[in-house]
Structure formats: structure tokens, C-alpha cells
Motif scaffolding. Sequence first.
Motif, PDB file in Angstrom:
ATOM      1  N   GLY A 168       0.543  14.605  -7.854  1.00  0.00           N
ATOM      2  CA  GLY A 168       0.700  13.133  -7.761  1.00  0.00           C
ATOM      3  C   GLY A 168      -0.257  12.289  -8.812  1.00  0.00           C
ATOM      4  N   TYR A 169      -1.030  13.350  -9.378  1.00  0.00           N
ATOM      5  CA  TYR A 169      -2.142  12.499 -10.543  1.00  0.00           C
ATOM      6  C   TYR A 169      -1.186  11.959 -11.660  1.00  0.00           C
ATOM      7  N   SER A 170      -1.409  10.750 -12.013  1.00  0.00           N
ATOM      8  CA  SER A 170      -0.612  10.059 -13.210  1.00  0.00           C
ATOM      9  C   SER A 170      -1.739  10.597 -14.436  1.00  0.00           C
ATOM     10  N   PRO A 171      -0.840  10.855 -15.498  1.00  0.00           N
ATOM     11  CA  PRO A 171      -1.628  11.198 -16.630  1.00  0.00           C
ATOM     12  C   PRO A 171      -2.274   9.650 -17.469  1.00  0.00           C
ATOM     13  N   LEU A 172      -3.282   9.959 -17.850  1.00  0.00           N
ATOM     14  CA  LEU A 172      -4.195   8.706 -18.537  1.00  0.00           C
ATOM     15  C   LEU A 172      -4.280   9.081 -19.860  1.00  0.00           C
ATOM     16  N   ARG A 173      -3.584   8.664 -20.983  1.00  0.00           N
ATOM     17  CA  ARG A 173      -3.703   8.968 -22.345  1.00  0.00           C
ATOM     18  C   ARG A 173      -4.665   8.029 -23.023  1.00  0.00           C
ATOM     19  N   LEU A 174      -5.670   8.375 -23.636  1.00  0.00           N
ATOM     20  CA  LEU A 174      -6.677   7.697 -24.238  1.00  0.00           C
ATOM     21  C   LEU A 174      -7.341   8.623 -25.139  1.00  0.00           C
TER      22      LEU A 174
END
Length: 283
Positions: A168-174
Motif C-alpha cells: 500500500g505504499y505509493s511511489p514518490l518520484r523525485l
Amino acid sequence: MAAAPRRAVVVPVKGGPLAKSRLELARSVRLALAEAFARDTLEAAAAALPDALLLVVTDDPHVGLWAGESGYRVVGDPGEGLDAAVAEGLRAACTDGAARASVLLGDHPALRPAELAAATGRAGDRPRVLVPDAEGSGTAMLEMSLDGAEVPPTRFGAGSARAHVALGYSPLRLAAPGLRTDVDDAESLAAAIALGTGRHTRSVLARATLPGVQATIHRPPVGGEGSALLDDGRVVAVPVAAVADSGLLHLRAGQRVSLELTADERAASRVWIVGIGPGETIR
């Protein structure tokens, strides 16, 4: 205006004789670097999130000693693997009233405070957020909400990015290369050095091998001239003759070496493995 919820940063640190065992370095250098990586990671986190509670999870007495002396809260590692260590840190954070937590492993020597601040800011109040590592398959950081009851599960290890998405972790692209570069092997160490490491890692690298200039192989001298990246950022040539004279038959990209430079400092005249002086036996 309501006060922001208390934040914690959980940093598991392994320590001990097997710390960073994939780095093919002399034992003393490897252990000193493992400690330096953790110190630089924690200092960057403290600078990025000055009001956060920093928890170091470890079962190593030496790590516990310097972490406590540095002002971090030390939490005992139950010794049941990385996920169990993270869970223990998160439970301690909940006990101390934290409503948000970041989980970082203690091997991000190139981490910049601004990168961590940006990641936590972008995560906002989302319940579970993942920052993938540079390769995309691993986990550089987790960000999560805590409700004080049951801590969120984690799945560190090979392929952890996909495993965390399944939880359930949503990827954070940075774009945060220092945050996304965790050091486990020669290639990732070379990447961290190219980005610029924190003061503790720089200090260990500067002292690690004398005489000679420390560097990382950039292009192996296979069938022609190779190159190496010096720790001060310069690129020098590595002729095949320098390798042959040193008795090294194989070098690979990312390998840590020491160099003896030519008079104009544009090329290596001899090469040897970090932690092993010229003329010593390489085992």
C-alpha cells in the motif's frame, strides 16, 4: 493554528564486523566507512527535520554509544532482521507520540538535507509513501502515518520497492540523487562519491589509504586506456601499463583504488587496491 504532528525518523544501523560486507575493502576501512555513512545520514536528517525525533535502532554497543553521545535516541534491535528492527523503531516512535515517521537506512552518505525535506513535504499527509532507490527496484525511504496502535509493515530486501507497493505504499518520484543512493557495493560507493559525501565519509576516505591518491575506477583499462575518478572530482587516465606494473589483472567500474600519479597528475603510474599497499599480497 494547530501544531504540526510530531515526526520521527527511524534509522536502523547494523554495525559489527559484517557491516557493509559487500564492500571489498580492508576490514578497518570498511567498518570505518559503515559508521561514517550512518553518521552522515543522521546529520543530514537532523538538519532537514530539526524538530523530529531521531531514533537509531541497533544491537551494536559501539553504534549505540556514539549515537547516544550525538543526541539520538537509541532503540534496541531485537535481532530478527531489518523489518523487525524498523518495527521496533516505529513502536518507539509511537510511544513518544509521533504521528508521522520516515524510515531511512543508515547508508546514505551523499544525502542532502534539502532532499529529505522535499521528500517529506511532497509526501504530505498520505498514509504510506515510498521513495525508490536509484535503480528503481529497492527502497531509499519510507514515509508513513502512525496511529499509535499497529505500526505499518515493511518489506526491505531484494525487490523491496515492488513489495512495498504491494503493502500500500505509493511511489514518490523525485530527483533526489543523494537520498536515492544507498551504498552497498563498489558501484554505489562510486556514485555517492561522485555526488559528494558528508563530512564523516570524506574524512574516512581521506585517511583510508596512504601513500597514494584515492580514486574510483570509472572505466576499466581493458584493451586500452581506462580512467578513474579521484575523490576531489578530477578524472585521470589509467593506462594498461599502470595496472600491469601493479600486478592487478582485473579492475571493474566502481572499484575503489589508490593511485600513484604521474608528474603532471593527469594519469596513474601505479594502481593498488584501497587498504592494501603497493607490494602487499592481495587475497
